[in-house]
Design a protein around this motif. Structure first.
Motif, PDB file in Angstrom:
ATOM      1  N   GLY A  65       0.956  -1.365   0.147  1.00 36.28           N
ATOM      2  CA  GLY A  65       0.537   0.123  -0.355  1.00 36.28           C
ATOM      3  C   GLY A  65       1.318   0.996   0.509  1.00 36.28           C
ATOM      4  O   GLY A  65       0.361   2.239  -0.570  1.00 36.28           O
ATOM      5  N   VAL A  66       1.517   1.014   0.247  1.00 35.14           N
ATOM      6  CA  VAL A  66       2.542   2.641   0.484  1.00 35.14           C
ATOM      7  C   VAL A  66       3.105   2.837  -0.450  1.00 35.14           C
ATOM      8  O   VAL A  66       3.663   3.590  -0.939  1.00 35.14           O
ATOM      9  CB  VAL A  66       3.703   2.253   2.142  1.00 35.14           C
ATOM     10  N   VAL A  67       4.182   1.629  -0.950  1.00 35.28           N
ATOM     11  CA  VAL A  67       4.406   1.661  -2.262  1.00 35.28           C
ATOM     12  C   VAL A  67       3.869   1.735  -3.307  1.00 35.28           C
ATOM     13  O   VAL A  67       3.916   2.926  -4.358  1.00 35.28           O
ATOM     14  CB  VAL A  67       4.881   0.338  -2.780  1.00 35.28           C
ATOM     15  N   THR A  98      -8.344   9.103 -10.033  1.00 37.15           N
ATOM     16  CA  THR A  98      -8.086   8.585 -11.128  1.00 37.15           C
ATOM     17  C   THR A  98      -7.231   7.694 -10.588  1.00 37.15           C
ATOM     18  O   THR A  98      -6.799   6.309 -10.542  1.00 37.15           O
ATOM     19  CB  THR A  98      -7.621   8.986 -12.767  1.00 37.15           C
ATOM     20  N   LYS A  99      -6.007   7.965  -9.687  1.00 42.19           N
ATOM     21  CA  LYS A  99      -5.225   7.855  -9.269  1.00 42.19           C
ATOM     22  C   LYS A  99      -4.924   6.952  -8.275  1.00 42.19           C
ATOM     23  O   LYS A  99      -4.532   5.507  -8.288  1.00 42.19           O
ATOM     24  CB  LYS A  99      -3.840   8.850  -9.410  1.00 42.19           C
ATOM     25  N   LEU A 100      -6.432   7.311  -7.588  1.00 37.33           N
ATOM     26  CA  LEU A 100      -6.554   6.294  -6.310  1.00 37.33           C
ATOM     27  C   LEU A 100      -6.992   4.739  -7.120  1.00 37.33           C
ATOM     28  O   LEU A 100      -6.334   3.703  -6.755  1.00 37.33           O
ATOM     29  CB  LEU A 100      -7.651   6.768  -6.120  1.00 37.33           C
ATOM     30  N   LEU A 101      -7.872   5.450  -7.935  1.00 38.43           N
ATOM     31  CA  LEU A 101      -8.059   3.538  -8.605  1.00 38.43           C
ATOM     32  C   LEU A 101      -7.808   2.680  -8.959  1.00 38.43           C
ATOM     33  O   LEU A 101      -7.316   1.597  -8.432  1.00 38.43           O
ATOM     34  CB  LEU A 101      -9.538   4.188  -9.943  1.00 38.43           C
ATOM     35  N   VAL A 102      -6.090   3.732 -10.263  1.00 41.80           N
ATOM     36  CA  VAL A 102      -5.300   2.819 -10.339  1.00 41.80           C
ATOM     37  C   VAL A 102      -4.069   1.893  -9.307  1.00 41.80           C
ATOM     38  O   VAL A 102      -3.623   0.972  -9.054  1.00 41.80           O
ATOM     39  CB  VAL A 102      -4.124   3.811 -11.141  1.00 41.80           C
ATOM     40  N   ALA A 103      -4.520   2.612  -8.023  1.00 37.31           N
ATOM     41  CA  ALA A 103      -3.661   2.248  -7.200  1.00 37.31           C
ATOM     42  C   ALA A 103      -3.820   0.739  -6.224  1.00 37.31           C
ATOM     43  O   ALA A 103      -3.195  -0.181  -5.736  1.00 37.31           O
ATOM     44  CB  ALA A 103      -3.316   3.433  -5.779  1.00 37.31           C
ATOM     45  N   ILE A 104      -5.593   1.602  -5.755  1.00 34.34           N
ATOM     46  CA  ILE A 104      -5.858   0.026  -5.626  1.00 34.34           C
ATOM     47  C   ILE A 104      -5.977  -0.742  -6.393  1.00 34.34           C
ATOM     48  O   ILE A 104      -5.766  -1.863  -5.670  1.00 34.34           O
ATOM     49  CB  ILE A 104      -7.897   0.546  -6.066  1.00 34.34           C
ATOM     50  N   TYR A 144      -5.547   1.043   2.450  1.00 41.37           N
ATOM     51  CA  TYR A 144      -3.970   1.421   1.969  1.00 41.37           C
ATOM     52  C   TYR A 144      -3.786   2.466   1.247  1.00 41.37           C
ATOM     53  O   TYR A 144      -3.275   3.801   1.424  1.00 41.37           O
ATOM     54  CB  TYR A 144      -3.332   0.644   2.613  1.00 41.37           C
ATOM     55  N   SER A 145      -4.301   2.217   0.136  1.00 41.25           N
ATOM     56  CA  SER A 145      -4.709   3.696  -1.172  1.00 41.25           C
ATOM     57  C   SER A 145      -4.796   4.993  -1.153  1.00 41.25           C
ATOM     58  O   SER A 145      -3.737   5.903  -1.218  1.00 41.25           O
ATOM     59  CB  SER A 145      -4.852   2.917  -2.142  1.00 41.25           C
ATOM     60  N   ALA A 146      -5.783   5.233  -0.072  1.00 43.81           N
ATOM     61  CA  ALA A 146      -6.144   6.114   0.288  1.00 43.81           C
ATOM     62  C   ALA A 146      -5.750   7.438   0.771  1.00 43.81           C
ATOM     63  O   ALA A 146      -5.116   8.503   0.916  1.00 43.81           O
ATOM     64  CB  ALA A 146      -7.431   6.325   0.232  1.00 43.81           C
ATOM     65  N   LEU A 147      -5.723   6.572   2.069  1.00 43.46           N
ATOM     66  CA  LEU A 147      -4.167   6.981   2.816  1.00 43.46           C
ATOM     67  C   LEU A 147      -2.921   7.381   2.565  1.00 43.46           C
ATOM     68  O   LEU A 147      -2.573   8.791   2.977  1.00 43.46           O
ATOM     69  CB  LEU A 147      -4.413   6.086   4.334  1.00 43.46           C
TER      70      LEU A 147
END
Length: 240
Positions: A65-67, A98-104, A144-147
Motif C-alpha cells: 500500500g505504501v509503494v 483516477t490515481k486512487l483507482l489505479v493504486a487500488i 491503504y491506497s487512499a491514506l
C-alpha cells in the motif's frame, strides 16, 4: 471522473522498473515463506492464520500500500512534474479519483491475490481461511491506497512516514497493543475475514463488523476527499 491519460501515466509510474521490482518482491517473499513453511512439516489452520494474519496482513499488505499509494502521486509532486498534469483541462478531483483507482487495482493484485495463493499453498482453502484473508487484504488495500495517496500530497517524506506506519504501527502496535488495534486498518479489514470465514475459521478482530466496514469507508472516502483538496491548493508554479 476517470481520466484515461492520467491512468496511463500513473500505471507507467507505478510499474516502472524500481517500483515494479519492489511490488513483485514483496508478494514473492510471502509465497516463498509459505512454501518453505509447508515443506518443513504439517501445517494446520492455526499456522496458516499466523502467517496470513501476522505476516501478510500486518506487513506485506501495508508495505505494498505504501509503494502503490505514495507512488501514484508523490513522485510527481516531488519532482515538480505535477504542474504539467494540473495544466491539463481536467478536474483535480478526477485526477485524484483516477490515481486512487489505479493504486487500488495495483495494490489488490499484488497483495490480495498472493495472500490467497500463500494460504492455499499452506493448507488449501480449509475453513475458507485463504479466501477470508484475501478478502481482508483487498479491503485493506482500498483504505491503504487512499491514506497513502493522501500522505503523498501532504508530505515530501511520504514513503518514510508510510514505512514507519506500516512497520511500527500496523506490524508492531497493531498486533501487540490492545488499544492501538482499534485504530488499525488491519483490524478493520479482519472484520470482513471474520465474516467470510465464519465461526469455523476462528479469525477474530478487535472491532465489530459494522464498525470495521464503516471505518474502512471513512478512511477511503476521507482520504480521497482531502487529497483532492490538497491538490487544489497547488498552483501551476507547483507551490501551495
Amino acid at each position: 471522473m476517470f481520466n484515461k491519460t492520467v491512468a496511463r501515466l500513473t500505471y507507467k509510474a507505478l510499474l516502472g522498473r524500481r517500483r515494479a521490482l519492489l511490488l513483485c518482491a514483496l508478494p514473492l517473499l510471502l509465497i516463498v515463506v509459505a512454501v518453505a513453511v509447508r515443506l518443513l512439516g504439517d501445517v494446520d489452520d492455526d499456522v496458516t492464520k499466523q502467517l496470513l494474519g501476522g505476516f501478510a496482513m500486518a506487513t506485506i499488505v501495508p508495505l505494498i500500500g505504501v509503494v502503490a499509494g505514495t507512488g501514484a502521486i508523490g513522485p510527481e509532486i516531488d519532482d515538480g512534474s505535477v504542474v504539467y498534469l494540473l495544466a491539463k483541462p481536467a478536474r483535480r478531483s478526477s485526477i485524484v479519483v483516477t490515481k486512487l483507482l489505479v493504486a487500488i487495482g495495483v495494490t489488490v493484485v499484488f497483495s490480495a491475490v498472493p495472500t490467497f495463493v500463500a494460504g492455499y499453498v499452506l493448507n488449501g482453502d480449509s475453513q475458507q481461511i485463504a479466501s477470508a484473508y484475501a478478502v481482508a487484504a483487498a479491503a485493506a488495500s482500498v483504505a491503504y491506497s487512499a491514506l497513502f495517496l493522501l500522505l503523498g500530497t501532504v508530505s515530501r517524506h511520504a514513503v518514510v512516514i508510510g514505512l514507519v506506519y506500516a512497520l511500527i504501527w500496523e506490524a508492531l502496535f497493531g498486533n501487540l497493543v490492545p488499544g492501538a488495534r482499534e485504530l488499525s486498518v488491519q483490524q478493520w479489514a479482519l472484520t470482513l475475514a471474520q465474516k467470510v470465514g465464519g465461526s469455523g475459521a476462528g479469525i477474530t478482530s478487535e472491532v465489530g463488523t459494522a464498525t470495521g466496514v464503516t471505518l474502512l469507508v471513512v478512511a477511503t472516502v476521507g482520504g480521497a476527499w482531502y487529497a483532492s483538496r490538497r491538490l487544489r491548493a497547488f498552483t501551476l508554479a507547483g507551490e501551495e
